[in-house]
Design a protein around this motif. Structure first.
Motif, PDB file in Angstrom:
ATOM      1  N   THR A  47       0.797  -1.231   0.000  1.00  0.00           N
ATOM      2  CA  THR A  47       0.000   0.000   0.000  1.00  0.00           C
ATOM      3  C   THR A  47       0.828   1.279   0.000  1.00  0.00           C
ATOM      4  O   THR A  47       0.328   2.340  -0.368  1.00  0.00           O
ATOM      5  N   GLY A  48       2.064   1.192   0.470  1.00  0.00           N
ATOM      6  CA  GLY A  48       2.891   2.382   0.600  1.00  0.00           C
ATOM      7  C   GLY A  48       2.552   3.225   1.815  1.00  0.00           C
ATOM      8  O   GLY A  48       3.074   4.329   1.970  1.00  0.00           O
ATOM      9  N   ARG A  49       1.682   2.718   2.707  1.00  0.00           N
ATOM     10  CA  ARG A  49       1.257   3.471   3.885  1.00  0.00           C
ATOM     11  C   ARG A  49       1.344   2.612   5.143  1.00  0.00           C
ATOM     12  O   ARG A  49       1.233   1.390   5.081  1.00  0.00           O
ATOM     13  N   LEU A  50       1.536   3.279   6.293  1.00  0.00           N
ATOM     14  CA  LEU A  50       1.493   2.607   7.581  1.00  0.00           C
ATOM     15  C   LEU A  50       0.039   2.419   7.981  1.00  0.00           C
ATOM     16  O   LEU A  50      -0.739   3.374   7.995  1.00  0.00           O
ATOM     17  N   ALA A  51      -0.339   1.183   8.306  1.00  0.00           N
ATOM     18  CA  ALA A  51      -1.725   0.877   8.655  1.00  0.00           C
ATOM     19  C   ALA A  51      -2.069   1.467  10.024  1.00  0.00           C
ATOM     20  O   ALA A  51      -1.226   1.496  10.928  1.00  0.00           O
ATOM     21  N   PRO A  52      -3.312   1.929  10.221  1.00  0.00           N
ATOM     22  CA  PRO A  52      -3.712   2.511  11.515  1.00  0.00           C
ATOM     23  C   PRO A  52      -3.473   1.573  12.688  1.00  0.00           C
ATOM     24  O   PRO A  52      -3.005   1.998  13.751  1.00  0.00           O
ATOM     25  N   GLU A  53      -3.804   0.289  12.509  1.00  0.00           N
ATOM     26  CA  GLU A  53      -3.619  -0.653  13.610  1.00  0.00           C
ATOM     27  C   GLU A  53      -2.140  -0.889  13.910  1.00  0.00           C
ATOM     28  O   GLU A  53      -1.748  -1.121  15.059  1.00  0.00           O
ATOM     29  N   ALA A  88       7.016   4.750   3.800  1.00  0.00           N
ATOM     30  CA  ALA A  88       5.597   5.075   3.966  1.00  0.00           C
ATOM     31  C   ALA A  88       5.268   6.518   3.599  1.00  0.00           C
ATOM     32  O   ALA A  88       5.969   7.455   3.971  1.00  0.00           O
ATOM     33  N   GLU A  89       4.133   6.683   2.900  1.00  0.00           N
ATOM     34  CA  GLU A  89       3.663   8.018   2.532  1.00  0.00           C
ATOM     35  C   GLU A  89       3.232   8.823   3.752  1.00  0.00           C
ATOM     36  O   GLU A  89       3.370  10.044   3.781  1.00  0.00           O
ATOM     37  N   ASN A  90       2.667   8.141   4.757  1.00  0.00           N
ATOM     38  CA  ASN A  90       2.128   8.844   5.929  1.00  0.00           C
ATOM     39  C   ASN A  90       3.076   8.803   7.122  1.00  0.00           C
ATOM     40  O   ASN A  90       2.659   8.731   8.280  1.00  0.00           O
ATOM     41  N   ARG A  91       4.372   8.849   6.857  1.00  0.00           N
ATOM     42  CA  ARG A  91       5.354   8.780   7.944  1.00  0.00           C
ATOM     43  C   ARG A  91       5.241   9.979   8.897  1.00  0.00           C
ATOM     44  O   ARG A  91       5.645   9.878  10.055  1.00  0.00           O
ATOM     45  N   ALA A  92       4.690  11.106   8.422  1.00  0.00           N
ATOM     46  CA  ALA A  92       4.533  12.272   9.304  1.00  0.00           C
ATOM     47  C   ALA A  92       3.627  11.951  10.484  1.00  0.00           C
ATOM     48  O   ALA A  92       3.832  12.453  11.603  1.00  0.00           O
ATOM     49  N   GLU A  93       2.625  11.121  10.268  1.00  0.00           N
ATOM     50  CA  GLU A  93       1.724  10.713  11.354  1.00  0.00           C
ATOM     51  C   GLU A  93       2.482   9.914  12.399  1.00  0.00           C
ATOM     52  O   GLU A  93       2.273  10.078  13.613  1.00  0.00           O
ATOM     53  N   PHE A  94       3.364   9.060  11.943  1.00  0.00           N
ATOM     54  CA  PHE A  94       4.212   8.270  12.829  1.00  0.00           C
ATOM     55  C   PHE A  94       5.130   9.186  13.647  1.00  0.00           C
ATOM     56  O   PHE A  94       5.253   9.047  14.865  1.00  0.00           O
ATOM     57  N   VAL A  95       5.736  10.154  12.983  1.00  0.00           N
ATOM     58  CA  VAL A  95       6.655  11.073  13.656  1.00  0.00           C
ATOM     59  C   VAL A  95       5.928  11.851  14.750  1.00  0.00           C
ATOM     60  O   VAL A  95       6.419  11.978  15.881  1.00  0.00           O
ATOM     61  N   ARG A  96       4.737  12.371  14.448  1.00  0.00           N
ATOM     62  CA  ARG A  96       3.978  13.146  15.446  1.00  0.00           C
ATOM     63  C   ARG A  96       3.672  12.313  16.681  1.00  0.00           C
ATOM     64  O   ARG A  96       3.794  12.788  17.808  1.00  0.00           O
ATOM     65  N   GLY A  97       3.261  11.067  16.481  1.00  0.00           N
ATOM     66  CA  GLY A  97       2.925  10.206  17.609  1.00  0.00           C
ATOM     67  C   GLY A  97       4.111   9.946  18.511  1.00  0.00           C
ATOM     68  O   GLY A  97       3.997   9.969  19.748  1.00  0.00           O
ATOM     69  N   VAL A  98       5.272   9.707  17.927  1.00  0.00           N
ATOM     70  CA  VAL A  98       6.474   9.442  18.721  1.00  0.00           C
ATOM     71  C   VAL A  98       6.869  10.673  19.521  1.00  0.00           C
ATOM     72  O   VAL A  98       7.210  10.578  20.709  1.00  0.00           O
ATOM     73  N   VAL A  99       6.818  11.841  18.907  1.00  0.00           N
ATOM     74  CA  VAL A  99       7.175  13.074  19.602  1.00  0.00           C
ATOM     75  C   VAL A  99       6.249  13.310  20.789  1.00  0.00           C
ATOM     76  O   VAL A  99       6.683  13.688  21.886  1.00  0.00           O
TER      77      VAL A  99
END
Length: 319
Positions: A47-53, A88-99
């Protein structure tokens, strides 16, 4: 002494090391080392994206790690993310969560950086031991990528290629949303073809062919869960014991036999193996096949298994 915390978030697992580092003596005193299978790379190859789960599993682990870091009082923290988050295309979402959870910016490191950290972590304590003297060829078999690093006192050549136990399992063994269990001969051949193509690519940068024959002098050092699990099976351990696995030597014959058994067994059989982490049951066959292919390409008669890897290299980079 500097108390540091290192977090490595890969395609399949997220791991924490809290340690006291003494640059003057070159000693790293481990205070806490833990790992969780979160499968962050679930579906990324497709998919090129990180899955929500997958993100939620990862953030849950981060919350646990944040508590451990606070309790142990680490002065410095470094968080790196590898293959899945690079893709992943949505890596920014991952970064925000970690911060938000850990208060530190995750570094999405390159494959070459990953390789250098892995090399440092795996070889720092080997240097000076005559029985494990360099030069070394370090291979770090991850969920989404595999790193190859060649060097002695330092890195001379490094290359990351997109083969890993999760990526190859999802690419070749998943049919209509389910993993073929056990895989067919054609599926195994397809995995092997991908691995061989990736080895050809890696060899443009890192010497592989026959590099680990006794006459050529390189010691093959293997890192990460696929390698340590194969080692635990070869050693006949009744439970996972990192102290027994660390610096064990597993022969090519053992790896070939174990790989054949893993690829020929069903999920329930693999799950019964005492050293098998539940999160590796479905992907261990692909991981073992990557290791076997590397040993055959390099001419290695054995692999030295290290429990020290990118986490330890990260800890030293902070210190």
């Amino acid at each position: 002494m500097t108390r540091v915390a290192a977090v490595d978030c890969g395609t399949n697992s997220i791991r924490l090391l809290v340690a006291d580092a003494d640059p003057a003596t070159g000693e790293l005193t481990e205070l806490d080392r833990r790992m969780k299978i979160v499968r962050l790379g679930q579906g990324v190859d497709r998919t090129g994206r990180l899955a929500p789960e997958a993100l939620e599993r990862t953030f849950a682990a981060c919350r646990e790690y944040a508590e451990a870091v606070r309790e142990l009082g680490a002065e410095r923290v470094r968080f790196v993310a590898t293959s899945a988050s690079r893709d992943a295309e949505n890596r920014a979402e991952f970064v925000r969560g970690v911060v938000e959870i850990l208060g530190v910016q995750p570094e999405v490191i390159t494959g070459d950086q990953e390789a250098e950290f892995s090399f440092t972590g795996a070889t720092k304590e080997l240097t000076g031991h005559d029985r494990m003297a360099g030069p070394y060829l370090v291979v770090d078999i991850g969920g989404g990528s595999t790193e190859f690093v060649e060097g002695g006192d330092g890195v001379r050549a490094a290359r990351s290629v997109d083969i890993g136990c999760v990526r190859l399992t999802e690419r070749h063994l998943v049919v209509d949303g389910r993993i073929t269990d056990p895989p067919t001969e054609d599926q195994i051949a397809a995995i092997r073809a991908d691995v061989e193509q990736a080895l050809d690519l890696a060899e443009r940068t890192v010497p592989l062919s026959r590099a680990c024959r006794p006459a050529d002098g390189h010691a093959l050092v293997g890192l990460a869960g696929s390698v340590t699990t194969v080692a635990g099976i070869a050693l006949g351990l009744r439970e996972y014991d990192s102290s027994a696995i660390h610096h064990s030597r597993i022969t090519l014959g053992q790896v070939r036999e174990i790989t054949g058994k893993l690829l020929g067994s069903a999920h329930a059989e693999r799950a019964e193996i005492p050293v098998m982490h539940p999160g590796r049951v479905d992907v261990i066959g692909s991981g073992a096949l990557i290791l076997l292919s590397i040993m055959e390409r390099t001419g290695a008669e054995e692999v030295v298994v290290s429990e020290h890897d990118i986490l330890d290299g990260l800890a030293w980079s902070i210190a």
